[in-house]
Design an enzyme around this catalytic site. Structure first.
Site, short mmCIF file in Angstrom:
data_model
loop_
_atom_site.label_atom_id
_atom_site.label_comp_id
_atom_site.label_asym_id
_atom_site.label_seq_id
_atom_site.Cartn_x
_atom_site.Cartn_y
_atom_site.Cartn_z
N HIS A 266 0.94 -1.29 -0.08
CA HIS A 266 -0.06 0.14 -0.11
C HIS A 266 1.02 1.10 0.02
CE1 HIS A 266 -3.19 2.79 1.22
NE2 HIS A 266 -2.36 3.46 2.04
N GLU A 267 1.87 1.32 0.75
CA GLU A 267 2.79 2.50 1.11
C GLU A 267 3.65 2.79 -0.35
OE1 GLU A 267 2.35 4.55 3.10
OE2 GLU A 267 1.13 3.64 4.38
N HIS A 270 1.40 4.29 -3.35
CA HIS A 270 1.62 5.76 -3.24
C HIS A 270 2.78 6.45 -3.90
CE1 HIS A 270 -1.76 6.75 -0.78
NE2 HIS A 270 -1.32 5.71 0.46
#
Length: 463
Positions: A266-267, A270
């Site tokens: 998820h990170e 980004h």
């Protein structure tokens, strides 16, 4: 003096040598003869740059005869400083922009109040008579702004979504370098050594994610580095330049390596999608439009107190209508892409919804008040669970195409749901038996479990 030119390279056809001399008189009254030599060929005129000519002319230069090199040759400048990254420059100028809008609006209000009534009427008549011209000018300005925005449309990698991108990825790479340096200084005393087992685990997961997703240019073009911070904060973030910062509180919150892979995916999503530049671009455009509204507020409001109230209302409406909804949209997109990255890394993507269910129970047990989703920059835990449940089937298909080991038949979502039911049943049994329980965990755990069961009671993993 012709013997000084022995050994000079000749040109063909034969050349004609020309000597020019001049007399230079120093302030002290000394005389020096400066001789310069040229060789003129038939087709071109060349100044000699051979070592011999250089040595010859240097012997007769006044600057070396009397006073040495001039001051402009002795003066050495330092290397030029690079310009500030555009996003950082904009953040610095943003408060100044608002201040100028306030000053302009307030000046217009004072000017209007100071006008006599007849001048005000004349101005109103002038504006009414030219209303169509003023409307046309406003329409032209709006069209120009729209065209400028259209020229900055970009396609998001992986998802293909059309987005507005005022700041380029290169701009944010420069800013990320400055930001990462600041974070390294801030967390210098809290960094775990690379030999620490927790650092090694995070590093291996990041490398595995990068290797399994190397087909993405945005993934392979970045050099990923891991930094684990000793802090109880449940947090992790990745800068656009590939600097991964993981807090030990997050390592304690995840249950296994599959959940850790999903969190890191998820990170990293980004960073891959350039969400920082995208969100700053939206903020940049909204701020420019807000300047016009802010100027109007300070020009129209009769008192400064009302203008301050109007400015506060404008800031809150901007946050609620633009910035926070857009931030939640980017978080949802990072959940989607991060789950795909984890699937290609052969993680059990079914653990994604379980992680956010754990986070919901943790928040309820801690007693921290939770904001409504429309006030937050992130989706609520329940909405994240629901969205990830919808994305899991597609992620499982992606995982099957990546030649990954088979998953166990037991779904971790079903296991977690049964565990919560068992926790609730044990809590109720203790309450019936009048067994003393810890106030901060007993009733809270029962309430948290009941809330979670109510959320999943209609799902496919309820017992």
């Amino acid at each position: 003096m012709f013997h000084l030119f022995k050994g000079l390279p000749s040109c063909f056809p034969p050349a004609r040598l020309t000597l020019r001399s001049r007399v230079w008189v120093s302030p002290a009254g000394r005389r020096a003869q400066v001789v310069s030599g040229h060789i003129r060929c038939q087709r071109a005129f060349h100044r000699l740059h051979s070592p011999q000519v250089t040595a010859f002319t240097s012997q007769f230069e006044p600057r070396y005869l009397l006073h040495g090199p001039p001051w402009w040759r002795q003066f050495h400048t330092s290397s030029p400083l690079g310009a500030l990254p555009t996003p950082l420059l904009w953040m610095v100028l943003k408060p100044l922009q608002k201040l100028m809008a306030i000053i302009l609006g307030r000046s217009l209000r004072k000017w209007w109040v100071a006008l006599p009534d007849n001048r005000r009427n004349l101005f109103r008549q002038w504006a009414w008579q030219r209303r169509w011209r003023l409307s046309a000018a406003a329409g032209v300005a709006a069209t120009i702004v729209a065209l400028l925005l259209l020229t900055h449309l970009d396609e998001s990698p992986v998802t293909g979504r059309t987005r507005l991108l005022v700041f380029t990825r290169e701009n944010y790479m420069e800013l990320a370098a400055i930001t990462s340096t600041a974070y390294m200084e801030e967390f210098a005393e809290l960094m775990l050594p690379e030999s620490d087992a927790r650092h090694q685990v995070v590093k291996q997961v990041v490398q595995h994610l990068a290797q399994r997703n190397s087909d993405l240019a945005e993934m392979s073009d970045v050099t990923w580095s891991v930094h684990v911070v000793q802090s109880p904060n449940i947090n992790a973030f990745v800068l656009p330049n590939g600097k991964v910062f993981m807090f030990t509180g997050m390592l304690e919150a995840v249950a296994d390596v599959h959940q850790l892979t999903i969190v890191l995916g998820h990170e990293m999503a980004h960073a891959l999608l350039g969400h920082a530049a995208e969100q700053a671009s939206l903020s940049h455009v909204v701020d420019l439009l807000s300047v016009i509204l802010l100027t109007a507020i300070w020009a129209v409001c009769p008192r400064d107190s009302l203008a301050l109230l109007g400015q506060w209302a404008q800031d809150k409406l901007t946050q609620l209508m633009f910035n926070r909804p857009y931030s939640r949209k980017l978080e949802a997109e990072a959940d989607q892409v991060g789950l795909q990255l984890a699937a290609k890394a052969c993680a059990d993507v079914r653990a994604g919804p379980v992680f956010w269910q754990q986070m919901e129970i943790r928040d309820q047990l801690s007693g921290e008040p939770s904001l409504p989703e429309w006030l937050s920059t992130h989706p609520s835990h329940r909405n994240r669970v629901a969205q990830l449940d919808l994305l899991v089937p597609q992620a499982l298909e992606v995982r099957e195409t990546c030649v990954c080991p088979a998953l166990p038949s037991t779904d971790p979502r079903a296991v977690f749901s049964k565990s919560v039911h068992r926790l609730l049943a044990d809590t109720k049994a203790r309450e019936r038996a009048n067994v003393t329980v810890t106030p901060s965990h007993g009733p809270a755990a029962g309430a948290a479990a009941a809330a979670l069961i109510a959320t999943n009671s209609t799902g496919p993993f309820s017992p």
